[in-house]
Scaffold this motif. Structure first.
Motif, PDB file in Angstrom:
ATOM      1  N   UNK A 157       2.904  41.272 -24.852  1.00  0.00           N
ATOM      2  CA  UNK A 157       3.722  40.335 -25.609  1.00  0.00           C
ATOM      3  C   UNK A 157       5.011  40.039 -24.843  1.00  0.00           C
ATOM      4  N   UNK A 158       5.545  38.838 -25.020  1.00  0.00           N
ATOM      5  CA  UNK A 158       6.700  38.386 -24.249  1.00  0.00           C
ATOM      6  C   UNK A 158       8.013  38.885 -24.842  1.00  0.00           C
ATOM      7  N   UNK A 159       9.048  38.984 -24.004  1.00  0.00           N
ATOM      8  CA  UNK A 159      10.292  39.639 -24.424  1.00  0.00           C
ATOM      9  C   UNK A 159      10.978  39.046 -25.644  1.00  0.00           C
ATOM     10  N   UNK A 160      11.007  37.725 -25.819  1.00  0.00           N
ATOM     11  CA  UNK A 160      11.701  37.142 -26.968  1.00  0.00           C
ATOM     12  C   UNK A 160      10.819  37.036 -28.207  1.00  0.00           C
ATOM     13  N   UNK A 172       0.443  28.720 -20.606  1.00  0.00           N
ATOM     14  CA  UNK A 172      -0.545  28.178 -19.688  1.00  0.00           C
ATOM     15  C   UNK A 172      -1.178  29.338 -18.925  1.00  0.00           C
ATOM     16  N   UNK A 173      -2.292  29.065 -18.223  1.00  0.00           N
ATOM     17  CA  UNK A 173      -2.936  30.081 -17.406  1.00  0.00           C
ATOM     18  C   UNK A 173      -2.004  30.523 -16.280  1.00  0.00           C
ATOM     19  N   UNK A 207      -6.903  38.486 -24.480  1.00  0.00           N
ATOM     20  CA  UNK A 207      -7.292  37.812 -23.239  1.00  0.00           C
ATOM     21  C   UNK A 207      -7.653  36.373 -23.585  1.00  0.00           C
ATOM     22  N   UNK A 208      -7.063  35.436 -22.861  1.00  0.00           N
ATOM     23  CA  UNK A 208      -7.045  34.046 -23.295  1.00  0.00           C
ATOM     24  C   UNK A 208      -8.425  33.399 -23.352  1.00  0.00           C
ATOM     25  N   UNK A 229      -3.620  26.270 -28.744  1.00  0.00           N
ATOM     26  CA  UNK A 229      -3.310  26.989 -27.516  1.00  0.00           C
ATOM     27  C   UNK A 229      -3.132  28.480 -27.784  1.00  0.00           C
ATOM     28  N   UNK A 230      -3.571  29.282 -26.824  1.00  0.00           N
ATOM     29  CA  UNK A 230      -3.167  30.684 -26.764  1.00  0.00           C
ATOM     30  C   UNK A 230      -2.439  30.883 -25.438  1.00  0.00           C
TER      31      UNK A 230
END
Length: 321
Positions: free
Chosen positions: A48-51, A82-83, A61-62, A41-42
């Protein structure tokens, strides 16, 4: 379709340069495949996410990335976790994931969720809306996507989306699986009971019994046997042949998360130690709670040679019985 053991790649900051980034992603997907993981999975994010890091850290790009991974692997299933539904027209998304299925020889899974990262929406010009808006849009999107994946030609005149006999050709199968991701006991679980083949539950492990009960209620409400809806749990996993090194990597990650967030961490969702330690923790905290599978990310050391092989040997026997 079965995803009992998945590998998520949400972190791309270990590469020495942008040119070395994607070869490292390919190497991880190939190592996960060789180690017996069922799916790679990507994330579907632009920042990038906060944590995990700061917004300016690398993010791919997925679907472009998944298309490339399809040509570098041969067995492992490929998906987003997920998308973000808000980022794509649903008919176009059905076409995109069906093309990924063609390119990969029938290995695509459509992971989808309502979308949540407001910063990305504002920066890229996508309408964010309210929580209710996003779930209304997701439900309407699934009314288009699911039929298109099954070879039907839906006409929908909705509040958010409009199609007229939308065709989706070619396809190599009419049962491309749908996976929903999230922890919402009413909206997400209700949509999963109606539309999904797989539900990836995102929560703290201590909440899993409550989540499983809620999912069974949503299935009962639509007359579905919950055994026909596969479940998995997303786990921050730090596994190393040297358990002390794994625990050191955990502390480094906790320190980084606390610095990024002002104190918050994902410690409750971490599974850390040597192979036996991690296997025991996942069995007791996740699988014994009624969950079918585990999707691991290994941000700390998954890119290191041999780590995914160790993980596959330790976790495969738990999940591929």
């Amino acid at each position: 379709m079965s995803i009992r053991l998945g590998y998520q790649m949400p972190y791309f900051s270990n590469a020495a340069s942008p040119r070395e980034l994607f070869p490292q992603v390919i190497a991880q997907a190939q190592a996960a495949e060789a180690a017996g993981f069922d799916a790679a999975f990507v994330m579907d994010h632009f920042y990038q996410l906060p944590l995990i890091g700061t917004p300016d850290e690398p993010m791919l790009e997925a679907y472009t990335a998944l298309g490339a991974l399809a040509t570098a692997t041969s067995r492992i299933q490929l998906s987003t976790l997920v998308t973000g539904n808000t980022y794509r027209n649903p008919a176009m998304l059905a076409k995109t994931v069906t093309t990924l299925d063609m390119v990969s020889g029938g290995r695509a899974v459509l992971g989808i969720g309502a979308g949540w990262f407001e910063l990305e929406h504002n920066a890229f010009g996508y309408e964010f809306g309210t929580f209710t808006d996003r779930f209304q849009r997701l439900e309407e999107a699934l009314q288009i996507i699911a039929p298109m994946l099954h070879g039907e030609r839906p006409t929908v005149d909705g509040k958010w989306y409009h199609t007229k006999e939308a065709m989706n050709e070619p396809r190599i199968r009419d049962d491309l699986p749908i996976m929903l991701g999230g922890g919402g006991e009413k909206k997400t679980f209700g949509l999963a009971a109606r539309y999904a083949d797989h539900l990836n539950i995102i929560c703290n492990p201590a909440d899993l019994p409550q989540k499983v009960d809620a999912l069974h209620q949503r299935c009962a409400e639509v007359g579905r046997d919950p055994k026909t809806l596969e479940t998995s749990f997303l786990a921050f996993t730090i596994i190393d042949s040297d358990g002390d090194r794994a625990r050191k990597l955990k502390q480094d990650m906790l320190d980084r998360q606390a610095a990024l967030s002002g104190g918050a961490t994902a410690e409750e969702r971490m599974f850390v130690g040597d192979p036996d330690d991690v296997a025991e923790q996942l069995q007791r905290r996740v699988l014994d709670q009624g969950i079918d599978g585990v999707i691991c990310n290994m941000i700390a050391n998954g890119h290191e040679e041999g780590v995914l092989e160790v993980a596959g040997k330790a976790l495969g026997p738990l999940l591929h019985k």
